[in-house]
Design an enzyme around this catalytic site. Structure first.
Site, PDB file in Angstrom:
ATOM      1  N   THR A  26      38.783  -4.825 -18.213  1.00 30.57           N
ATOM      2  CA  THR A  26      38.472  -5.603 -17.010  1.00 30.57           C
ATOM      3  C   THR A  26      37.311  -4.997 -16.231  1.00 30.57           C
ATOM      4  O   THR A  26      36.562  -5.714 -15.565  1.00 30.57           O
ATOM      5  CB  THR A  26      39.703  -5.689 -16.090  1.00 30.57           C
ATOM      6  OG1 THR A  26      40.162  -4.363 -15.776  1.00 30.57           O
ATOM      7  CG2 THR A  26      40.826  -6.457 -16.756  1.00 30.57           C
ATOM      8  N   LYS A  81      38.714   5.086 -26.173  1.00 31.83           N
ATOM      9  CA  LYS A  81      37.649   4.665 -25.260  1.00 31.83           C
ATOM     10  C   LYS A  81      36.390   5.504 -25.460  1.00 31.83           C
ATOM     11  O   LYS A  81      35.343   5.203 -24.894  1.00 31.83           O
ATOM     12  CB  LYS A  81      38.134   4.739 -23.817  1.00 31.83           C
ATOM     13  CG  LYS A  81      39.242   3.711 -23.527  1.00 31.83           C
ATOM     14  CD  LYS A  81      39.697   3.767 -22.083  1.00 31.83           C
ATOM     15  CE  LYS A  81      40.846   2.803 -21.803  1.00 31.83           C
ATOM     16  NZ  LYS A  81      40.435   1.393 -21.822  1.00 31.83           N
ATOM     17  N   LYS A 136      36.994   4.788 -16.662  1.00 29.77           N
ATOM     18  CA  LYS A 136      38.203   4.130 -17.182  1.00 29.77           C
ATOM     19  C   LYS A 136      39.200   5.232 -17.522  1.00 29.77           C
ATOM     20  O   LYS A 136      38.877   6.418 -17.422  1.00 29.77           O
ATOM     21  CB  LYS A 136      37.880   3.285 -18.409  1.00 29.77           C
ATOM     22  CG  LYS A 136      37.088   4.031 -19.485  1.00 29.77           C
ATOM     23  CD  LYS A 136      36.671   3.123 -20.625  1.00 29.77           C
ATOM     24  CE  LYS A 136      35.570   2.165 -20.249  1.00 29.77           C
ATOM     25  NZ  LYS A 136      36.010   0.796 -20.092  1.00 29.77           N
ATOM     26  N   ARG A 137      40.414   4.870 -17.890  1.00 24.12           N
ATOM     27  CA  ARG A 137      41.372   5.890 -18.301  1.00 24.12           C
ATOM     28  C   ARG A 137      40.784   6.706 -19.444  1.00 24.12           C
ATOM     29  O   ARG A 137      40.074   6.191 -20.301  1.00 24.12           O
ATOM     30  CB  ARG A 137      42.691   5.255 -18.747  1.00 24.12           C
ATOM     31  CG  ARG A 137      43.575   4.790 -17.615  1.00 24.12           C
ATOM     32  CD  ARG A 137      44.002   5.928 -16.707  1.00 24.12           C
ATOM     33  NE  ARG A 137      44.955   6.820 -17.334  1.00 24.12           N
ATOM     34  CZ  ARG A 137      46.253   6.835 -17.065  1.00 24.12           C
ATOM     35  NH1 ARG A 137      46.758   5.982 -16.206  1.00 24.12           N
ATOM     36  NH2 ARG A 137      47.050   7.703 -17.668  1.00 24.12           N
ATOM     37  N   LYS A 180      33.600  -6.478 -14.084  1.00 29.48           N
ATOM     38  CA  LYS A 180      33.229  -6.145 -12.704  1.00 29.48           C
ATOM     39  C   LYS A 180      31.827  -5.555 -12.654  1.00 29.48           C
ATOM     40  O   LYS A 180      31.033  -5.851 -11.741  1.00 29.48           O
ATOM     41  CB  LYS A 180      34.254  -5.188 -12.111  1.00 29.48           C
ATOM     42  CG  LYS A 180      35.653  -5.784 -11.972  1.00 29.48           C
ATOM     43  CD  LYS A 180      36.628  -4.774 -11.396  1.00 29.48           C
ATOM     44  CE  LYS A 180      38.015  -5.375 -11.195  1.00 29.48           C
ATOM     45  NZ  LYS A 180      38.700  -5.680 -12.468  1.00 29.48           N
ATOM     46  N   HIS A 230       0.793  -1.233   0.000  1.00 30.66           N
ATOM     47  CA  HIS A 230       0.000   0.000   0.000  1.00 30.66           C
ATOM     48  C   HIS A 230       0.821   1.276   0.000  1.00 30.66           C
ATOM     49  O   HIS A 230       0.282   2.342  -0.272  1.00 30.66           O
ATOM     50  CB  HIS A 230      -0.929   0.022   1.224  1.00 30.66           C
ATOM     51  CG  HIS A 230      -2.138  -0.836   1.074  1.00 30.66           C
ATOM     52  ND1 HIS A 230      -3.339  -0.378   0.583  1.00 30.66           N
ATOM     53  CD2 HIS A 230      -2.330  -2.151   1.315  1.00 30.66           C
ATOM     54  CE1 HIS A 230      -4.222  -1.367   0.542  1.00 30.66           C
ATOM     55  NE2 HIS A 230      -3.625  -2.461   0.990  1.00 30.66           N
TER      56      HIS A 230
END
Length: 696
Positions: A530, A428, A422-423, A534, A324
């Protein structure tokens, strides 16, 4: 009044149900609620029985007014608001729909308080609704039942025993619930607390007798008054007593009726509970009657000697729950010490249920991550779906508090946590993420009334000290964030945060909180990655290209459980042979052109309009990583992300599939293969004893 009531009681209570078992399917529905906000009964009964006009005429012939008579009736205000009123409506509907249903609750002596306004202030007065009696109810002392409190638990060879308890009797009062003109009358059975007669009569002096009588009144306080709190938890022992009182009495009554029913059974008394869920459906109205779960388990395991696993299956199939409110202050949280003192056996059962939840696949996965595959058959398990979503939300709430303290930005914890950490490097493609953020911003500005999936976009990572373009990317992210986060039109639909000083300890906070993991490097440029693994293991879905470990993640979980977009390696190679023309995409895609123009013109850097000219020049003239070539597919894929996020259940099911398929990415598995295949060493699972124990 008596003429109306008498025929109703001829078919109310167990009698009508015994008749109905020959006419209707044998399953009975039991609606458990701590509140039934019934109001007045006279008019509703006349309408449902089709007698209103006849009664109105008869009263008129006597020179009386039916409306005046209706005004005399007291409201049965045994509820606070919507929860109790819904229960009353449900009883009416179940009777009207011809369902064999019972409502079970407490016969409060005092209902919801009467409100008076004095000098503009609310003043509460007691609702003594029973002071003139209740003509609609009938006491059923023949079904009075004992309810136990306190005591101690003893584990014996014959099973578990709950001993030395204090007993309160539950007296049922039945009220008829007629359906609308269908000759069906169901029953609302309300329990009233009564003290047993054997109370301390060994004290023969007057003082002792008086004290014993007062103690008797304490026992009967359980059904004295309705707690007048709506959407607010009152953590008092009396409230816990009320909740167990109604549950314990009701379940005894349900099982008595189940055992005595002969439908589909040749035994004089049922002793097998295999068919219990087929005959009994219990609906719990909010958390108040939730003790029905451990109480049913206690009855089945301790008293009926049903195996635990079988008892749990019966309980799960029998009980359902209506929620409720989502307000945290309404959630019931009992002090363990109070609960253990009042209901010691039930606390043991709750601990056992919880432990079995913690054990759904055991702890072997901690050293053998491939065992997470055991989660796959549980993808549709509603309890697991709820638990995974709950853990994720708790992680988001915790990280939201961290972000608000660190960056002074108000975070919407219900927003999608879109994470790209990330870097910082051109390959990227943090710039592709930036273009999507600007596109979302422009869409919100263009149509702020439209329903958008709220996002909190987090980008983090360090740039090499001498890497100019990487540092410009960081500056661009923070600049976009400064504009977006302070635009009142955008509000909490979109927030942009650069996670400063991204490191392991920060990863430990952000990865468990992430909903979406961005792995968007140009196909053929990422050796593995990597972080993506994760995020997968910690319950984030991945949006990414077929690059690096994304390929293996898609193989393990199925590409349909990731958001894959953009060019494959062969597409990139073909584009290299053809020649990549960034302006072609910019000219063809209006939203891309708008975003690029804004970055170029200084929209996000008004104090330094030329700040990002180098970035735009690189994107247009010498972008080795082809950001614009994947922009259209990326934005379209992000729309698919939004669509799925709107369906939390399906989103969480994909999360579970990803977690279940992440075992391959354990470093334990990798090192095992290194040891066997390269180093020629066999790993050992030998447990070395601690120094204080002797060794063989």
């Amino acid at each position: 009044m008596k003429l109306l009531i008498t025929p109703i009681f001829l078919v109310c209570g167990d009698g009508i149900q015994n008749l109905r078992r020959f006419l209707l399917p044998p399953q009975r529905i039991y609606y458990l609620s701590l509140e039934f906000y019934m109001g007045r009964t006279l008019q509703n009964t006349m309408v449902n029985l089709g007698l209103q006009n006849a009664c109105d005429e008869a009263i008129y012939q006597l020179g009386l007014d039916l409306e005046e008579l209706e005004e005399i009736e007291e409201d049965a205000g045994l509820g606070n608001g919507g929860l109790g009123r819904l229960a009353a409506c449900f009883l009416d509907s179940m009777a009207t729909l011809g369902l064999a249903a019972y409502g079970y609750g407490i016969r409060y002596e005092f209902g919801i308080f009467n409100q008076k306004i004095v000098n503009g202030w609310q003043v509460e007065e007691a609702d003594d609704w029973l002071r003139y009696g209740n003509p609609w109810e009938k006491a059923r002392p023949e079904y009075m039942l004992p309810v136990h409190f306190y005591g101690r638990v003893e584990h014996t060879s014959e099973g578990v025993k709950w001993l030395d308890t204090q007993v309160v009797l539950a007296m049922p009062y039945d009220t008829p619930v007629p359906g609308y003109r269908n000759n069906t009358v169901n029953t609302m059975r309300l329990w009233s607390a009564k003290a047993p007669n054997d109370f301390k009569l060994h004290d023969f002096n007057v003082g002792g007798y008086i004290e014993a009588v007062l103690d008797r009144n304490l026992a009967e306080n359980i059904s004295r008054v309705l707690y007048p709190n709506d959407n607010f938890f009152e953590g008092k022992e009396l409230r816990l007593k009320q909740e167990y009182f109604v549950v314990a009495a009701t379940l005894q009554d349900i099982i008595r009726r189940f055992k005595s029913s002969k439908f589909g059974c040749r035994d004089p008394v049922r002793t097998c509970f295999e068919t219990f869920p087929d005959k009994v459906a219990i609906q719990l109205n909010d958390t108040h009657p939730a003790l029905a779960i451990p109480e049913l388990m206690r009855i089945l395991v301790d008293m009926e000697k049903v195996d635990w696993d079988k008892a749990w299956e019966i309980t799960k199939k029998t009980c359902a729950y209506t929620n409720h409110t989502v307000l945290p202050e309404a959630l019931e949280r009992w002090p363990v010490s109070m609960f253990e003192k009042l209901l010691p056996r039930h606390l043991e059962i709750i601990y056992a249920i919880n432990q079995r939840h913690l054990d759904k696949i055991g702890e072997g996965f901690l050293t053998d991550l491939s065992q997470l595959k055991k989660l796959l058959p549980l993808v549709d398990d509603e309890a697991l779906i709820r638990d995974v979503a709950k853990v994720k939300q708790e992680n988001k709430l915790k990280f939201s508090a961290f972000l608000e303290k660190k960056y002074k930005v108000k975070i919407n914890p219900s927003s999608m946590f879109d994470v790209h950490v990330k870097r910082i490097h051109e390959y990227k493609r943090q710039l592709l993420n930036c273009l999507h953020i600007v596109t979302l911003y422009n869409r919100i500005k263009k149509d702020p009334a439209k329903a958008f999936v709220p996002r909190t976009v987090m980008i983090g990572g360090k740039a090499a000290p001498g890497y100019h373009m990487a540092k410009m990317v960081i500056k661009l992210v923070t600049s976009i964030g400064n504009v977006v986060n302070h635009d009142p039109v955008v509000g909490d639909k979109l927030k942009v945060i650069f996670l400063e000083n991204y490191r392991v300890s920060l990863a430990e906070k952000v990865i468990p909180a992430a909903d979406l993991s961005q792995q968007i490097s140009t196909a053929g440029t990422e050796a593995s990655g990597t972080g993506n693994m994760k995020f997968m293991l910690n319950g984030a879905l991945t949006i990414g290209t077929m690059d690096g470990a994304n390929v293996e993640m898609a193989e393990e979980a199925g590409a349909e459980n990731l958001f894959i977009f953009g060019m494959r390696v062969e597409d990139v190679e073909a584009l290299d042979r053809k020649g990549y023309d960034a302006r072609e995409y910019c000219d063809r895609l209006p939203e891309l052109k708008q975003a690029v123009d804004q970055i170029s013109s200084g929209f996000f850097s008004p104090k330094d309009p030329d700040c990002f000219r180098d970035v735009v020049d690189m994107l247009l003239n010498h972008d080795r990583f082809k950001v614009f070539a994947d922009y259209e597919a990326y934005v379209a894929c992000q729309a698919q992300v939004d669509q799925l996020y709107r369906n939390p259940r399906e989103w969480t099911k994909k999360v579970i599939r990803n977690i279940a398929c992440s075992g391959k990415f354990s470093s334990d598995r990798t090192i095992t293969e290194y040891a066997r295949d390269i180093w020629g060493v066999e790993p050992s699972d030998l447990q070395i004893p601690p120094p204080n124990l002797p060794r063989d």
